[in-house]
Design a protein around this motif. Structure first.
Motif, PDB file in Angstrom:
ATOM      1  N   VAL A  80      29.047  -1.786   7.680  1.00 57.10           N
ATOM      2  CA  VAL A  80      28.057  -2.848   7.850  1.00 57.10           C
ATOM      3  C   VAL A  80      26.910  -2.347   8.716  1.00 57.10           C
ATOM      4  N   CYS A  81      27.239  -1.685   9.817  1.00 57.31           N
ATOM      5  CA  CYS A  81      26.206  -1.146  10.705  1.00 57.31           C
ATOM      6  C   CYS A  81      25.372  -0.084   9.996  1.00 57.31           C
ATOM      7  N   ALA A  82      26.040   0.763   9.204  1.00 62.66           N
ATOM      8  CA  ALA A  82      25.317   1.818   8.491  1.00 62.66           C
ATOM      9  C   ALA A  82      24.324   1.242   7.493  1.00 62.66           C
ATOM     10  N   ALA A  83      24.575   0.033   7.014  1.00 64.79           N
ATOM     11  CA  ALA A  83      23.639  -0.611   6.100  1.00 64.79           C
ATOM     12  C   ALA A  83      22.449  -1.227   6.830  1.00 64.79           C
ATOM     13  N   GLY A  84      22.484  -1.209   8.164  1.00 65.59           N
ATOM     14  CA  GLY A  84      21.337  -1.678   8.939  1.00 65.59           C
ATOM     15  C   GLY A  84      21.457  -3.077   9.494  1.00 65.59           C
ATOM     16  N   PHE A  85      22.657  -3.647   9.470  1.00 63.99           N
ATOM     17  CA  PHE A  85      22.852  -5.007   9.970  1.00 63.99           C
ATOM     18  C   PHE A  85      23.270  -5.015  11.437  1.00 63.99           C
ATOM     19  N   GLU A  86      22.937  -6.094  12.114  1.00 64.26           N
ATOM     20  CA  GLU A  86      23.551  -6.435  13.394  1.00 64.26           C
ATOM     21  C   GLU A  86      24.700  -7.384  13.076  1.00 64.26           C
ATOM     22  N   VAL A  87      25.875  -7.127  13.618  1.00 65.50           N
ATOM     23  CA  VAL A  87      27.094  -7.798  13.176  1.00 65.50           C
ATOM     24  C   VAL A  87      27.539  -8.882  14.146  1.00 65.50           C
ATOM     25  N   PHE A 130      27.495  -3.794   1.286  1.00 60.80           N
ATOM     26  CA  PHE A 130      26.594  -4.058   2.405  1.00 60.80           C
ATOM     27  C   PHE A 130      25.217  -3.439   2.192  1.00 60.80           C
ATOM     28  N   LEU A 131      25.158  -2.308   1.528  1.00 53.90           N
ATOM     29  CA  LEU A 131      23.855  -1.742   1.188  1.00 53.90           C
ATOM     30  C   LEU A 131      23.111  -2.647   0.208  1.00 53.90           C
ATOM     31  N   TRP A 132      23.833  -3.217  -0.755  1.00 57.59           N
ATOM     32  CA  TRP A 132      23.204  -4.134  -1.711  1.00 57.59           C
ATOM     33  C   TRP A 132      22.722  -5.397  -1.014  1.00 57.59           C
ATOM     34  N   TYR A 133      23.558  -5.948  -0.122  1.00 56.61           N
ATOM     35  CA  TYR A 133      23.155  -7.158   0.602  1.00 56.61           C
ATOM     36  C   TYR A 133      21.940  -6.892   1.490  1.00 56.61           C
ATOM     37  N   ALA A 134      21.804  -5.646   1.957  1.00 56.77           N
ATOM     38  CA  ALA A 134      20.669  -5.284   2.813  1.00 56.77           C
ATOM     39  C   ALA A 134      19.430  -4.903   2.016  1.00 56.77           C
ATOM     40  N   GLY A 135      19.548  -4.865   0.677  1.00 60.35           N
ATOM     41  CA  GLY A 135      18.417  -4.472  -0.158  1.00 60.35           C
ATOM     42  C   GLY A 135      18.102  -2.993  -0.063  1.00 60.35           C
ATOM     43  N   ARG A 136      19.121  -2.178   0.220  1.00 68.78           N
ATOM     44  CA  ARG A 136      18.893  -0.744   0.436  1.00 68.78           C
ATOM     45  C   ARG A 136      19.477   0.136  -0.668  1.00 68.78           C
ATOM     46  N   THR A 137      19.881  -0.465  -1.778  1.00 67.17           N
ATOM     47  CA  THR A 137      20.365   0.341  -2.896  1.00 67.17           C
ATOM     48  C   THR A 137      20.000  -0.333  -4.205  1.00 67.17           C
ATOM     49  N   ALA A 138      19.774   0.478  -5.221  1.00 70.99           N
ATOM     50  CA  ALA A 138      19.612  -0.022  -6.576  1.00 70.99           C
ATOM     51  C   ALA A 138      21.002  -0.191  -7.194  1.00 70.99           C
ATOM     52  N   PRO A 139      21.103  -0.911  -8.308  1.00 67.91           N
ATOM     53  CA  PRO A 139      22.404  -1.000  -8.997  1.00 67.91           C
ATOM     54  C   PRO A 139      22.938   0.394  -9.329  1.00 67.91           C
ATOM     55  N   VAL A 140      24.253   0.542  -9.260  1.00 67.30           N
ATOM     56  CA  VAL A 140      24.891   1.820  -9.559  1.00 67.30           C
ATOM     57  C   VAL A 140      25.802   1.675 -10.773  1.00 67.30           C
ATOM     58  N   GLU A 141      26.039   2.786 -11.426  1.00 63.12           N
ATOM     59  CA  GLU A 141      26.973   2.855 -12.547  1.00 63.12           C
ATOM     60  C   GLU A 141      27.983   3.966 -12.245  1.00 63.12           C
ATOM     61  N   PRO A 142      29.274   3.741 -12.543  1.00 59.87           N
ATOM     62  CA  PRO A 142      30.230   4.824 -12.333  1.00 59.87           C
ATOM     63  C   PRO A 142      30.000   5.938 -13.347  1.00 59.87           C
ATOM     64  N   GLY A 143      30.120   7.158 -12.911  1.00 62.00           N
ATOM     65  CA  GLY A 143      30.047   8.282 -13.837  1.00 62.00           C
ATOM     66  C   GLY A 143      31.413   8.577 -14.423  1.00 62.00           C
ATOM     67  N   ALA A 144      31.569   9.740 -15.012  1.00 61.48           N
ATOM     68  CA  ALA A 144      32.863  10.150 -15.538  1.00 61.48           C
ATOM     69  C   ALA A 144      33.833  10.351 -14.379  1.00 61.48           C
ATOM     70  N   PRO A 145      35.102  10.058 -14.578  1.00 54.90           N
ATOM     71  CA  PRO A 145      36.078  10.266 -13.503  1.00 54.90           C
ATOM     72  C   PRO A 145      36.165  11.738 -13.127  1.00 54.90           C
ATOM     73  N   THR A 146      36.262  12.003 -11.846  1.00 57.48           N
ATOM     74  CA  THR A 146      36.354  13.388 -11.376  1.00 57.48           C
ATOM     75  C   THR A 146      37.795  13.844 -11.224  1.00 57.48           C
ATOM     76  N   CYS A 147      38.739  12.886 -11.247  1.00 58.24           N
ATOM     77  CA  CYS A 147      40.152  13.198 -11.102  1.00 58.24           C
ATOM     78  C   CYS A 147      40.933  11.941 -11.468  1.00 58.24           C
ATOM     79  N   GLY A 148      42.219  11.978 -11.318  1.00 54.67           N
ATOM     80  CA  GLY A 148      43.031  10.774 -11.388  1.00 54.67           C
ATOM     81  C   GLY A 148      43.537  10.445  -9.998  1.00 54.67           C
ATOM     82  N   ALA A 149      43.934   9.197  -9.773  1.00 50.29           N
ATOM     83  CA  ALA A 149      44.519   8.802  -8.492  1.00 50.29           C
ATOM     84  C   ALA A 149      45.512   7.685  -8.738  1.00 50.29           C
ATOM     85  N   ALA A 150      46.547   7.648  -7.925  1.00 54.74           N
ATOM     86  CA  ALA A 150      47.593   6.646  -8.110  1.00 54.74           C
ATOM     87  C   ALA A 150      48.191   6.253  -6.774  1.00 54.74           C
ATOM     88  N   ILE A 151      48.679   5.028  -6.722  1.00 55.98           N
ATOM     89  CA  ILE A 151      49.405   4.507  -5.568  1.00 55.98           C
ATOM     90  C   ILE A 151      50.804   4.123  -6.037  1.00 55.98           C
TER      91      ILE A 151
END
Length: 432
Positions: free
Chosen positions: A26-33, A302-323
């Motif tokens: 939140v702080c990195a996006a420029g907000f006071e919390v 938080f970057l979107w709420y702060a108006g500091r990013t454009a919409p993003v799209e996921p690219g191709a997966p770089t790996c698999g992950a599991a829990i």
């Protein structure tokens, strides 16, 4: 209470619940919390990242709205958010009361109220899964006679607690007796959806819904989830149909900004909705998204709420992950072995055991009965699942039978826990 951070001219955002890691984003996006948190659950390290903190029961929407109205009058807020289930209604109540952008009460309540959710979807012609409120075994019998196999569940809640399959008419009386004993005196009865379950992790940018990831699931017969993996390996046609269904649902409930987590069953008749939440997925699913697609959902929010990013799209997966979540025989824990060895494995992102010697392991009735997890990377989703399962098997949680039989758990005893997530309507005026 004041922390060391907080700059005078920064926009102020109220965050309900959450961890120090979230606050750093939140702080990195420029907000006071302005941070609202329960005093018993507080990690004091979070205070380093906030300008103002209020220690209170944040699960009381009306009281939180009143508190934040006072905060807002003194120094205006630009948004109120919560990234956790228990804080969503309070954030929505304050958002509505203050007229701020974000998810308001109508949206959050229709997602939390499973009957209202089903009713809205049926009215919009989006996903007509039969559902009605029930109170007795007779109600279950009538529903099964009309619609076939069914599921009963609390009208409000999460964590898979209180969910039970009714496969046929012969099982209706037993299910009704179980519900009465469990304290589930009013419950939702839904058509049983047979098929593979996935979840859909989305982020909405001013009404444009983007799928960040599809998550494959592994569940017990009790419906409790014991495994997640990405990518889910869906074919393009199925992916497209699921995306269209989830986007139509998000439009119908009115979610326009931020993360959502939606559960879907892939039936022979096509994808069908189970439920949705106006937050990112729990169970460390956000870590899978980060590992596989490089997207930090919380930071993006938080970057979107702060108006500091454009919409993003996921690219191709770089790996698999599991829990893989850890389970153990019910009883008193005598020893835990193998965790250090698993943590040393290069494929392991994280591993943890949440019980120790002297703790009691209960039969798995909901997500909080699991005993830990192993999160791994792999070449793809299937490889990551195999690695997670093999590594989880190397952690031994040894138990002995408890001297005394633990008391029966009911919705009332679960609701009394500090982290009560299930069983009670979000506010007293809701009909149970």
């Amino acid at each position: 209470m004041t922390g060391s951070e907080g700059s005078g001219g920064a926009p102020r955002i109220a965050v309900i619940g959450g961890t120090p890691a979230t606050l750093r984003k939140v702080c990195a996006a420029g907000f006071e919390v302005v941070w609202l948190h329960g005093p018993q659950e507080l990690d004091t390290a979070g205070l380093e990242h906030v300008a103002e903190a209020h220690l209170t029961d944040y699960r009381e929407p009306a009281a939180i709205a009143e508190l934040l109205a006072t905060v807002h009058r003194r120094r205006p807020l630009v948004r109120v958010v919560s990234m956790i289930e228990d804080g969503l209604e309070s954030a929505a109540a304050a958002t509505t009361e203050l007229g701020l952008p974000g998810n308001g009460l109508d949206l959050v309540r229709v997602l939390q109220d499973k009957l209202a959710f089903r009713t809205l979807l049926a009215e919009r012609g989006i996903d007509a899964v039969a559902a009605r409120l029930g109170h007795t075994a007779a109600d279950i019998r009538a529903f099964v006679a009309e619609h076939g196999p069914a599921v009963i569940k609390p009208r409000y809640g999460s964590g898979s607690l209180g969910v039970r399959l009714v496969p046929d008419l012969a099982a209706a009386d037993e299910a009704g007796a179980w519900a009465a004993g469990f304290g589930l005196h009013s419950f939702l009865i839904e058509q049983y959806l047979s098929g593979t379950e996935i979840s859909v992790e989305t982020f909405s940018f001013a009404g444009r819904h983007v799928v960040l990831a599809f998550t494959a699931k592994e569940k017990l017969a009790s419906f409790v989830e014991v495994g997640h993996s990405q990518p889910a390996g869906l074919d393009p046609g199925t992916s497209r149909r699921v995306e269209e269904l989830v986007s139509a649902m998000l439009d119908a409930v009115g979610l326009t900004d931020g993360p959502a987590h939606t559960e879907v069953i892939l039936t022979e008749q096509g994808p069908r909705l189970v439920e949705s939440h106006s937050r990112r997925g729990g169970d460390r699913i956000v870590d899978l998204v980060h590992q596989v697609y490089g997207i930090d959902t919380d930071a993006l929010a938080f970057l979107w709420y702060a108006g500091r990013t454009a919409p993003v799209e996921p690219g191709a997966p770089t790996c698999g992950a599991a829990i893989r979540f850890l389970t153990a025989e019910p009883g008193v824990v005598e020893a835990v072995d193998g965790l250090a060895e698993v943590l040393a494995d290069p494929d392991v992102v994280d591993a943890a055991v949440t019980v120790g010697p002297g703790d009691t392991v209960l039969p798995i009735a909901w997500s909080y009965d699991r005993c830990g997890l192993v999160l791994t990377r792999g070449r793809d989703g299937a490889d990551a699942v195999e690695r997670a399962s093999a590594l989880a098997a190397r952690i031994a949680i040894r138990t002995r039978p408890a001297a005394d039989r633990p008391p029966a758990r009911t919705l009332a005893t679960i609701a009394a826990r500090p982290d009560r997530l299930v069983g009670a309507a979000p506010t007293p005026n809701h009909d149970r």
